[in-house]
Motif scaffolding. Structure first.
Motif, short mmCIF file in Angstrom:
data_model
loop_
_atom_site.label_atom_id
_atom_site.label_comp_id
_atom_site.label_asym_id
_atom_site.label_seq_id
_atom_site.Cartn_x
_atom_site.Cartn_y
_atom_site.Cartn_z
N LEU A 177 9.42 37.63 1.39
CA LEU A 177 9.38 36.64 2.62
C LEU A 177 8.38 37.37 3.73
O LEU A 177 7.68 36.90 4.50
CB LEU A 177 10.69 36.24 3.19
N THR A 178 8.65 38.70 3.79
CA THR A 178 7.86 39.47 4.79
C THR A 178 6.56 39.23 4.41
O THR A 178 5.59 39.12 5.34
CB THR A 178 8.17 40.99 4.81
N GLN A 179 6.27 39.48 3.29
CA GLN A 179 4.44 39.43 2.73
C GLN A 179 4.12 38.06 3.02
O GLN A 179 3.08 37.87 3.31
CB GLN A 179 4.58 39.76 1.22
N PHE A 180 5.02 37.05 2.67
CA PHE A 180 4.77 35.66 2.83
C PHE A 180 4.07 35.27 4.38
O PHE A 180 3.02 34.93 4.72
CB PHE A 180 5.35 34.76 2.58
N ASN A 181 5.19 35.93 5.37
CA ASN A 181 5.03 35.51 6.74
C ASN A 181 3.63 36.51 7.17
O ASN A 181 2.88 35.59 8.15
CB ASN A 181 5.96 36.22 7.60
N GLN A 182 3.34 37.39 6.82
CA GLN A 182 2.09 38.29 7.02
C GLN A 182 0.83 37.62 6.76
O GLN A 182 -0.05 37.29 7.50
CB GLN A 182 2.03 39.52 6.52
N ARG A 183 0.89 36.80 5.57
CA ARG A 183 -0.21 35.95 5.19
C ARG A 183 -0.30 34.66 5.74
O ARG A 183 -1.15 34.18 5.84
CB ARG A 183 -0.07 35.87 3.62
N PHE A 184 0.77 34.09 5.96
CA PHE A 184 0.82 32.54 6.21
C PHE A 184 0.61 32.56 7.83
O PHE A 184 0.03 31.41 8.32
CB PHE A 184 2.14 32.02 6.17
N LEU A 207 7.89 21.34 0.88
CA LEU A 207 7.62 22.69 -0.22
C LEU A 207 8.74 23.58 0.10
O LEU A 207 8.60 24.51 0.86
CB LEU A 207 6.28 23.21 -0.02
N PRO A 208 9.65 23.68 -0.48
CA PRO A 208 10.94 24.29 -0.57
C PRO A 208 10.78 25.98 -1.11
O PRO A 208 10.31 25.99 -2.30
CB PRO A 208 12.03 24.03 -1.07
N LEU A 209 10.40 26.91 0.05
CA LEU A 209 10.28 28.12 -0.41
C LEU A 209 11.86 29.01 -0.47
O LEU A 209 12.38 28.98 0.59
CB LEU A 209 9.50 29.03 0.30
N GLN A 248 12.21 37.91 -4.49
CA GLN A 248 10.79 37.16 -4.52
C GLN A 248 10.90 35.64 -4.44
O GLN A 248 11.57 34.99 -4.95
CB GLN A 248 10.15 37.57 -5.92
N LEU A 249 10.11 35.42 -3.27
CA LEU A 249 10.17 33.91 -3.09
C LEU A 249 9.71 32.96 -4.24
O LEU A 249 9.23 33.46 -5.02
CB LEU A 249 9.15 33.35 -1.97
N PRO A 300 2.56 17.55 3.67
CA PRO A 300 3.45 18.31 2.89
C PRO A 300 4.02 19.39 4.11
O PRO A 300 3.20 20.06 4.78
CB PRO A 300 2.56 19.29 2.07
N PHE A 301 5.22 19.42 4.17
CA PHE A 301 5.91 20.62 5.06
C PHE A 301 6.36 21.72 4.50
O PHE A 301 7.16 21.43 3.49
CB PHE A 301 7.06 20.07 5.78
N ILE A 302 5.90 22.75 4.68
CA ILE A 302 6.50 24.11 4.08
C ILE A 302 7.84 24.55 4.86
O ILE A 302 8.23 24.58 5.94
CB ILE A 302 5.31 25.25 4.23
N SER A 303 8.89 25.09 4.02
CA SER A 303 10.07 25.49 4.53
C SER A 303 10.66 26.65 3.72
O SER A 303 10.14 26.89 2.46
CB SER A 303 11.10 24.32 4.45
N ILE A 304 11.39 27.26 4.48
CA ILE A 304 11.92 28.29 3.90
C ILE A 304 13.61 27.94 3.62
O ILE A 304 14.32 27.16 4.39
CB ILE A 304 12.25 29.80 4.82
N VAL A 305 14.15 28.11 2.46
CA VAL A 305 15.45 27.58 2.09
C VAL A 305 16.38 28.99 1.60
O VAL A 305 16.01 29.57 0.98
CB VAL A 305 15.35 26.71 0.95
N GLU A 306 17.45 28.85 2.25
CA GLU A 306 18.62 29.77 2.28
C GLU A 306 19.02 29.58 0.62
O GLU A 306 19.41 28.46 0.28
CB GLU A 306 19.67 29.65 3.06
N PRO A 307 19.31 30.56 -0.07
CA PRO A 307 19.40 30.14 -1.64
C PRO A 307 20.92 30.16 -1.68
O PRO A 307 21.06 29.63 -2.97
CB PRO A 307 19.29 32.09 -2.11
N GLU A 308 21.85 30.14 -0.89
CA GLU A 308 23.05 29.55 -1.11
C GLU A 308 23.35 28.24 -0.97
O GLU A 308 23.80 27.75 -0.08
CB GLU A 308 24.19 30.34 -0.27
N PHE A 309 22.68 27.39 -1.69
CA PHE A 309 22.77 26.03 -1.80
C PHE A 309 23.52 25.30 -2.97
O PHE A 309 23.37 25.94 -3.93
CB PHE A 309 21.27 25.27 -1.45
N GLN A 310 23.82 24.23 -2.62
CA GLN A 310 24.42 23.33 -3.74
C GLN A 310 23.42 22.19 -3.65
O GLN A 310 23.35 21.40 -2.82
CB GLN A 310 25.93 23.05 -3.30
#
Length: 188
Positions: free
Chosen positions: A3-10, A35-37, A42-43, A113-123
């Protein structure tokens, strides 16, 4: 890519260049996808395989999303609503962080297309009428230009690119691959 690398580039001043799309003679139908990241070490990008029961785009790999509805306040709401309807991903697990340029499709849609960050604890709860499967692909693999293929097709005496990204027996193509390619060019 984490996520840190993504944010630096995005998050930089350069605009995202649109991918060549299909020129429409008149305004297309509004649609939006998410676009769920997934926020893992690693994203990853979360993708769906559309149901074989669908009349249009059956069996294709796509991002969750769909057509703008009169009840939607904004296309961002369309992406969130459609994602909940298709795969049961709750909007409280999703943080929209940006968007890519609108992409016009041969089926006469103008897709945002909307880019999003998704918390991994999802059902997830897949709607079997719309989605057969959900899978994740490492973002680093998805955006690697070495994995991007382009095929030129001729239609109405003009040539248009169709994008492809093969991944473990799946073929990501069309608008979905174009969104990934646009994100890739922006990040790399």
């Amino acid at each position: 890519m984490n996520l840190t690398q993504f944010n630096q580039r995005f998050y930089h001043a350069r605009n995202v260049r649109p991918e060549p799309d299909y020129p429409l003679r008149k305004k297309g139908k509004a649609a939006a996808v998410l676009l769920p990241l997934v926020k893992r070490e690693q994203l990853t990008l979360l993708l769906t395989r559309r149901s074989d029961k669908l009349k249009h785009h059956a069996g294709q790999v796509s991002f969750p999303g769909g057509r703008f509805d009169e009840s939607d306040i904004h296309l961002k709401e369309t992406a969130l609503r459609e994602t909940e309807e298709e795969i049961g991903l709750s909007r409280d697990k999703v943080e929209i962080i940006g968007q890519l340029p609108v992409f016009r499709t041969i089926s006469r849609y103008e897709v945002t297309p909307f880019i999003s960050i998704v918390e991994p604890e999802f059902q997830l709860q897949l709607n079997p009428d719309e989605v057969d499967n959900v899978f994740e692909i490492p973002l680093a693999e998805a955006i690697n230009p070495a994995n991007h293929l382009t095929h030129q097709v001729k239609r109405h005496n003009s040539t248009y690119p169709v994008y492809f990204i093969p991944w473990q027996g799946q073929m990501i193509w069309g608008a979905t691959a174009a969104f990934i390619k646009a994100l890739s060019r922006h990040l790399l």
